[in-house]
Write an enzyme that holds these catalytic residues in place. Structure first.
Site, PDB file in Angstrom:
ATOM      1  N   GLU A 267      58.250  86.738  -5.502  1.00 30.44           N
ATOM      2  CA  GLU A 267      57.216  86.874  -6.545  1.00 30.44           C
ATOM      3  C   GLU A 267      55.878  86.579  -5.903  1.00 30.44           C
ATOM      4  O   GLU A 267      55.763  85.634  -5.113  1.00 30.44           O
ATOM      5  CB  GLU A 267      57.364  85.831  -7.674  1.00 30.44           C
ATOM      6  CG  GLU A 267      58.481  86.031  -8.641  1.00 30.44           C
ATOM      7  CD  GLU A 267      58.500  84.969  -9.760  1.00 30.44           C
ATOM      8  OE1 GLU A 267      57.535  84.192  -9.908  1.00 30.44           O
ATOM      9  OE2 GLU A 267      59.514  84.938 -10.477  1.00 30.44           O
TER      10      GLU A 267
ATOM     11  N   GLU B  76      53.846  89.738 -20.646  1.00 31.12           N
ATOM     12  CA  GLU B  76      54.980  89.304 -21.478  1.00 31.12           C
ATOM     13  C   GLU B  76      54.472  88.322 -22.524  1.00 31.12           C
ATOM     14  O   GLU B  76      54.218  87.158 -22.229  1.00 31.12           O
ATOM     15  CB  GLU B  76      56.051  88.661 -20.584  1.00 31.12           C
ATOM     16  CG  GLU B  76      56.660  89.646 -19.596  1.00 31.12           C
ATOM     17  CD  GLU B  76      57.561  88.963 -18.570  1.00 31.12           C
ATOM     18  OE1 GLU B  76      58.684  88.567 -18.931  1.00 31.12           O
ATOM     19  OE2 GLU B  76      57.121  88.811 -17.414  1.00 31.12           O
TER      20      GLU B  76
ATOM     21  N   LYS C 218      56.145  84.732 -23.210  1.00 29.56           N
ATOM     22  CA  LYS C 218      56.339  83.727 -22.153  1.00 29.56           C
ATOM     23  C   LYS C 218      55.707  82.409 -22.544  1.00 29.56           C
ATOM     24  O   LYS C 218      54.604  82.352 -23.073  1.00 29.56           O
ATOM     25  CB  LYS C 218      55.725  84.223 -20.834  1.00 29.56           C
ATOM     26  CG  LYS C 218      56.721  84.972 -19.985  1.00 29.56           C
ATOM     27  CD  LYS C 218      56.342  84.950 -18.528  1.00 29.56           C
ATOM     28  CE  LYS C 218      57.287  84.039 -17.754  1.00 29.56           C
ATOM     29  NZ  LYS C 218      56.882  83.947 -16.348  1.00 29.56           N
TER      30      LYS C 218
ATOM     31  N   GLU D 296      50.187  82.755 -18.004  1.00 27.47           N
ATOM     32  CA  GLU D 296      51.571  83.236 -17.878  1.00 27.47           C
ATOM     33  C   GLU D 296      51.799  84.567 -18.606  1.00 27.47           C
ATOM     34  O   GLU D 296      52.686  85.332 -18.247  1.00 27.47           O
ATOM     35  CB  GLU D 296      52.556  82.196 -18.435  1.00 27.47           C
ATOM     36  CG  GLU D 296      52.644  80.924 -17.610  1.00 27.47           C
ATOM     37  CD  GLU D 296      53.293  81.147 -16.251  1.00 27.47           C
ATOM     38  OE1 GLU D 296      54.215  81.963 -16.174  1.00 27.47           O
ATOM     39  OE2 GLU D 296      52.863  80.502 -15.284  1.00 27.47           O
TER      40      GLU D 296
END
Ligand SMILES: *[C@@H]1O[C@H](CO)[C@@H](O)[C@H](O)[C@H]1NC(C)=O
Length: 332
Positions: free
Chosen positions: A255, A304, A307, A313
């Site tokens: 990542e 997202e 999250k 995030e």
């Protein structure tokens, strides 16, 4: 005539080879209530020529969509499954029989990531090595051990003294956790997976780290020979591995990303600079490991909205939920 054909043949094989060594993939998380279907998401990978994917759990709709795609896959064992796979070899073999074997003829699994960012020292950490061993046994029993390597994804909180990078070591808590895992990886020819975020290193050290160093836009090397924070972080991991007797263990960057909103430095412009430069940079190596490419998975495919955690995030997507690109990135 034949010289021309030969020349064309050489060009063709260079072209094929280039495709095969594409080093950058994209992580596919789906913690949102407004995201495209799994099939549409995989179609978006294909239309953008993204040849590698990391998925975090063995979602069968995603696996079906990946069939025949030629996209290389890191498939995750979620942390919540570690205990069961660690304590029970039959559970690991069921997992492989259910999620790997039925797809392995036309889904290109490359790595199984057994656990993600498991904090060393806790109960969960004690399950990682036995889970790795049980999954490895099941992969070998399916005769897939040459194609699919079993590993785990760590984060950079496992190291300290990381500046200069050569001084880095695993922390006192991390060492007894990671040492036997490193031995396991070496004996199976598997790489270590590591999530590497210059963004967080930068925002946690604003007084000593410049934005240019984090975004690959610094001109020239700093006093210890580094031009960017990504290389410094990755080499600090390599330095820590060296000190555990594993100087040749490969690290796959499982990542890396930069948020577009929600915190210091988090703008679309800065994130665009980060991703563009990282894609370019991954073609080469680091000062310690100059022969690249660096196999790297960008985090992440979509914003997202469900999250947990800091606002940033929810803003790591390369694409918005309506599939429009946030950045102009080229994966060719
Ligand atoms: C990048 O982040 C810095 C630090 O927060 C900010 O000052 C700057 O405006 C951002 N640059 C762009 C082009 O968005």
């Amino acid at each position: 005539m034949s010289a021309i054909l030969l020349f064309l043949g050489v060009l063709t094989s260079i072209g094929l080879q280039f495709t095969a060594v594409q080093s950058v993939g994209v992580c596919y998380g789906s913690d949102g209530n407004n995201l495209p279907t799994k099939q549409d998401a995989i179609n978006l990978y294909k239309s953008n020529n993204i040849g590698k994917i990391r998925i975090y759990n063995p979602d069968e709709a995603t696996l079906k969509a990946l069939r025949g795609s030629n996209i290389e896959v890191i498939i995750g064992v979620p942390n919540t499954n570690l205990q069961s796979l660690a304590s029970n070899a039959a559970a690991a073999s069921d997992w492989v029989n259910k999620y790997i074997k039925p797809y392995s003829s036309d889904v290109k699994f490359k790595y199984v990531a057994v656990g993600n960012e498991v904090p060393p020292g806790g109960a969960e950490a004690s399950h990682v090595l036995p889970a790795l061993q049980n999954v490895q046994k099941a992969i070998s029993a399916a005769n897939l051990q040459a194609q699919i390597k079993v590993s785990t994804a760590i984060d950079t909180t496992l190291i300290e003294n990381s500046y200069p990078p050569n001084n880095a070591v695993f922390t006192g808590t991390a060492k007894p956790y990671i040492q036997p895992i490193i031995t396991f990886l070496k004996s199976n020819g598997a790489p270590l997976l590591a999530n590497v975020y210059p963004y967080f290193a930068y925002t946690n050290n604003l007084q000593s780290i410049t934005l240019q160093y984090a975004l690959f836009t610094q001109q020239g090397n700093n006093e210890v020979g580094y031009q960017n924070l990504f290389d410094a972080l990755l080499d600090s991991l390599y330095a820590a591995l060296e000190k555990t007797g594993a100087p040749d263990l490969k690290i796959v960057v499982s990542e890396s990303g930069w948020p577009s909103q929600g915190g210091t430095g988090a703008t679309v412009e800065n994130a665009s600079t980060y991703y563009k430069n990282l894609i370019k940079h991954a073609k080469g190596g680091t000062p310690k490991k100059p022969s690249g490419p660096i196999e790297t998975y960008l985090f992440a495919m979509f914003d997202e909205n469900l999250k947990q955690g800091a606002e940033t995030e929810r803003h790591f997507g390369l694409f918005r939920p309506d599939k429009s690109p946030k950045y102009q990135l080229s994966f060719n």
